[in-house]
Design an enzyme around this catalytic site. Sequence first.
Site, PDB file in Angstrom:
ATOM      1  N   CYS A 153       8.155  -6.669   9.662  1.00  0.00           N
ATOM      2  CA  CYS A 153       9.615  -6.513   9.556  1.00  0.00           C
ATOM      3  C   CYS A 153      10.345  -6.686  10.891  1.00  0.00           C
ATOM      4  CB  CYS A 153       9.947  -5.171   8.916  1.00  0.00           C
ATOM      5  SG  CYS A 153       8.974  -3.798   9.548  1.00  0.00           S
ATOM      6  N   HIS A 246      16.246  -2.550  11.737  1.00  0.00           N
ATOM      7  CA  HIS A 246      15.533  -2.577  13.013  1.00  0.00           C
ATOM      8  C   HIS A 246      16.400  -3.281  14.067  1.00  0.00           C
ATOM      9  CE1 HIS A 246      12.200  -1.036  10.909  1.00  0.00           C
ATOM     10  NE2 HIS A 246      11.376  -2.060  10.918  1.00  0.00           N
TER      11      HIS A 246
HETATM   12  N1  LIG Z   1       8.875  -0.368   4.557  1.00  0.00           N
HETATM   13  C1  LIG Z   1       9.144  -1.486   5.218  1.00  0.00           C
HETATM   14  O1  LIG Z   1      10.237  -1.645   5.839  1.00  0.00           O
HETATM   15  C2  LIG Z   1       8.149  -2.622   5.243  1.00  0.00           C
HETATM   16  C3  LIG Z   1       8.558  -3.823   5.826  1.00  0.00           C
HETATM   17  C4  LIG Z   1       7.666  -4.901   5.865  1.00  0.00           C
HETATM   18  C5  LIG Z   1       6.401  -4.762   5.342  1.00  0.00           C
HETATM   19  N2  LIG Z   1       6.011  -3.579   4.795  1.00  0.00           N
HETATM   20  C6  LIG Z   1       4.659  -3.508   4.246  1.00  0.00           C
HETATM   21  O2  LIG Z   1       4.754  -3.447   2.818  1.00  0.00           O
HETATM   22  C7  LIG Z   1       3.656  -2.689   2.304  1.00  0.00           C
HETATM   23  C8  LIG Z   1       4.203  -1.558   1.451  1.00  0.00           C
HETATM   24  O3  LIG Z   1       4.986  -0.705   2.278  1.00  0.00           O
HETATM   25  P1  LIG Z   1       5.943   0.443   1.715  1.00  0.00           P
HETATM   26  O4  LIG Z   1       6.771   0.852   2.873  1.00  0.00           O
HETATM   27  O5  LIG Z   1       6.607   0.030   0.466  1.00  0.00           O
HETATM   28  O6  LIG Z   1       4.845   1.597   1.366  1.00  0.00           O
HETATM   29  P2  LIG Z   1       4.989   2.884   0.420  1.00  0.00           P
HETATM   30  O7  LIG Z   1       6.411   3.319   0.309  1.00  0.00           O
HETATM   31  O8  LIG Z   1       4.002   3.857   0.931  1.00  0.00           O
HETATM   32  O9  LIG Z   1       4.519   2.360  -1.034  1.00  0.00           O
HETATM   33  C9  LIG Z   1       3.166   2.073  -1.316  1.00  0.00           C
HETATM   34  C10 LIG Z   1       3.004   1.587  -2.758  1.00  0.00           C
HETATM   35  O10 LIG Z   1       1.602   1.266  -2.981  1.00  0.00           O
HETATM   36  C11 LIG Z   1       1.159   1.969  -4.149  1.00  0.00           C
HETATM   37  N3  LIG Z   1      -0.264   2.284  -4.023  1.00  0.00           N
HETATM   38  C12 LIG Z   1      -0.858   3.233  -3.248  1.00  0.00           C
HETATM   39  N4  LIG Z   1      -2.203   3.213  -3.419  1.00  0.00           N
HETATM   40  C13 LIG Z   1      -2.454   2.240  -4.332  1.00  0.00           C
HETATM   41  C14 LIG Z   1      -3.646   1.740  -4.943  1.00  0.00           C
HETATM   42  N5  LIG Z   1      -4.851   2.229  -4.634  1.00  0.00           N
HETATM   43  N6  LIG Z   1      -3.536   0.735  -5.850  1.00  0.00           N
HETATM   44  C15 LIG Z   1      -2.327   0.214  -6.169  1.00  0.00           C
HETATM   45  N7  LIG Z   1      -1.152   0.659  -5.634  1.00  0.00           N
HETATM   46  C16 LIG Z   1      -1.225   1.643  -4.711  1.00  0.00           C
HETATM   47  C17 LIG Z   1       2.023   3.222  -4.217  1.00  0.00           C
HETATM   48  O11 LIG Z   1       2.013   3.738  -5.539  1.00  0.00           O
HETATM   49  P3  LIG Z   1       2.239   5.309  -5.915  1.00  0.00           P
HETATM   50  O12 LIG Z   1       3.704   5.544  -5.922  1.00  0.00           O
HETATM   51  O13 LIG Z   1       1.642   5.405  -7.278  1.00  0.00           O
HETATM   52  O14 LIG Z   1       1.527   6.116  -4.880  1.00  0.00           O
HETATM   53  C18 LIG Z   1       3.381   2.608  -3.822  1.00  0.00           C
HETATM   54  O15 LIG Z   1       3.924   1.944  -4.929  1.00  0.00           O
HETATM   55  C19 LIG Z   1       2.853  -2.222   3.532  1.00  0.00           C
HETATM   56  O16 LIG Z   1       1.789  -3.120   3.770  1.00  0.00           O
HETATM   57  C20 LIG Z   1       3.878  -2.281   4.643  1.00  0.00           C
HETATM   58  O17 LIG Z   1       3.277  -2.446   5.913  1.00  0.00           O
HETATM   59  C21 LIG Z   1       6.857  -2.512   4.720  1.00  0.00           C
END
Ligand SMILES: NC(=O)c1ccc[n+]([C@@H]2O[C@H](COP(=O)([O-])OP(=O)(O)OC[C@H]3O[C@@H](n4cnc5c(N)ncnc54)[C@H](OP(=O)(O)O)[C@@H]3O)[C@@H](O)[C@H]2O)c1
Length: 369
Positions: A153, A246
């Site tokens: 990001c 950011h």
């Molecule tokens: N946040 C940002 O600004 C951002 C920006 C760029 C990239 N990213 C990347 O995008 C990805 C997701 O980030 P996020 O911020 O959205 O994370 P997050 O809020 O922690 O969400 C994680 C998601 O993954 C699911 N999950 C967890 N364990 C799992 C499993 N074993 N099998 C299938 N699904 C599972 C969770 O489901 P439950 O609700 O059921 O636990 C939830 O839907 C990461 O790789 C992060 O580095 C994030």
Amino acid sequence: MAERLRVGILGATGTVGQRFIQLLEGHPFFEVTWLAASDRSTGRHYEDAVRWKLDTSIPAAVRSLPLSPATPGEAANPAPSIIFAALDTDIARELEPQFAAAGCAVISNSSAFRMQEDVPLVIPEVNAAHLPLIELQSWRKQSGGFIVTNPNCSAIGLVLALKPLADRFGIEGIFVSTMQAISGAGYPGVPSLDILGNVVPFIRNEEEKMEAETMKLLGTLEGAAVRPYAARMSAHCNRVAVEDGHTESVSIKLRTPATREQVLAAWSEFQPLAQYQLPTAPAQPVEFLAAEDRPQPRLDRMRGAGMATTVGRLRPCSLLDWKFTVLSHNTIRGAAGAALLNAELLMQMGELSGTRAAHSVTAGTAVSA
Ligand SMILES: NC(=O)c1ccc[n+]([C@@H]2O[C@H](COP(=O)([O-])OP(=O)(O)OC[C@H]3O[C@@H](n4cnc5c(N)ncnc54)[C@H](OP(=O)(O)O)[C@@H]3O)[C@@H](O)[C@H]2O)c1
């Protein structure tokens, strides 16, 4: 009504997953038909499983969609053509190849495959020319499926601002210090007692990712691999008590000297997607703000519906050549919006027709294309 491709979301309940749901509401090309998250959510309706944190309502069309197990065999029949993946890296490393092997176009937000040689790491305005790498992937050859990734990001906002300057003047050196929002850490993210009234000068692996990804994004596709851009770069990454957006302080050394007017012209004339009709593409990908105290995350992160990179405070740098401030929305341009734009571009380029399920839905009724 035009036909729309079926799409699924892996990690649909998370910070990025929620943005996908929001941005895909009423999308002209895509319809959300399948959702999955962890075992904690499986079997529940979306509105019961999610802790919805956005300032719009959960779209009616997905409220009662069930959360499926996160395996391709469980993907609704007919299966989605595209899987938007918003999973933590370790889980993505395991699950994303399964969906690509099953014939899906996997558009990934995680870092798991970004630096793999045959996986394109793409910002449509910057390096759409890298997309032919998908033809080298074993999944593509066997099932039609593939993986395309979007960058970290912080790298996205920075590289959008750098690309017009790299094209016109060349870049020799980049120094960047970030002030990254807490939503970048997912939900529930950084504990409030760690971040309120504070700055955390460490985000694991973030500086390494920014440096490596920037060089791949600005690099050149040569045969079966991308030759990284040749510039020196130093990134400092910090977490600050900002909800979304950011901010980055940047200094650059150019290969060919450029005046302030030339730098501003490079940004304002940057229109690389003009030939395509992509609904999520901002009219002005790099917006310059002349006010001396902009951009600011609260005031400017939603420019271009959250898809523009905003730059400001352009001034001479006494160590390098020029310094300026960059701002981009981390969960829209930095994540879900970036993946959606990649999918729109792939569709316009005709790259989705080879996927397992080039299934479409018309006016809500499933038909096979
Ligand atoms: N946040 C940002 O600004 C951002 C920006 C760029 C990239 N990213 C990347 O995008 C990805 C997701 O980030 P996020 O911020 O959205 O994370 P997050 O809020 O922690 O969400 C994680 C998601 O993954 C699911 N999950 C967890 N364990 C799992 C499993 N074993 N099998 C299938 N699904 C599972 C969770 O489901 P439950 O609700 O059921 O636990 C939830 O839907 C990461 O790789 C992060 O580095 C994030």
